[in-house]
Design a protein around this motif. Sequence first.
Motif: not given
Length: 229
Positions: A128-143, A183-189
């Motif tokens: 569950l913890a890794l899935t939640s993190l993966a969802e955040k990563n997907q959102a960042l990738q879209k941004i 872009l710099t900020l999102q890549k850092r995230y």
Amino acid sequence: MLSKKLVCVVLSVTVGIATSAITAVAVFFQSAATAQTFFSCTDEQGRQIRSDRPIAECVDRNQNELSSTGMVRKIRGPTLTVHERNALDEKEKIAADVNARVNEEKRLSRALLLRYPSRAVHDKERGLALTSLAEKNQALQKIISTLNEQRKKLDKEFEFYAQDKSKAPIALKHQLENVESSLTLQKRYLSEQELERTRINSRFDLELTKLTPQWSVVAPNISQQSEKK
């Protein structure tokens, strides 16, 4: 007749007072004898010493504290120097700290076992913890993807000012700066999320090393209880 009765009463009272006084004196001396304390020891020359106070010749060895009947009430240890007392206090403090850490570790282990009573529960929590993190990563990738598209459009507009970029509109320059900053900020995230993924796995791996021995003990007990039912 009255005088004889009066004399008898006076004598009776006097005898009673005398008896009470004698009893009180006897109790006093008995208490004093009981409360009296003696000390005995064997000095470094092998001499047996007895005193009504702690013995100076035996400050470096045990002394018996005796009652008036000669019974040992307690044994007094050697009198410590300031340096020895400080060293003993430090040793006791270290031992107390170690004991406190051990007890805290046991408490945390019990709490961890209550939270994760089995490997399946622990694995599910990790998932569950890794899935939640993966969802955040997907959102960042879209941004980041959206920002890259905006960057391409702005770069295309800048082609009109390729020979002299100073002539580009200020608004266009500001848009490009904002996109690059975002872009710099999102890549850092995104990079931080990868570190978070490592941290999550490290945490669950450490918990697993602590829980596995406990599960091996708990599982047979649960099985035995189920068989009894």
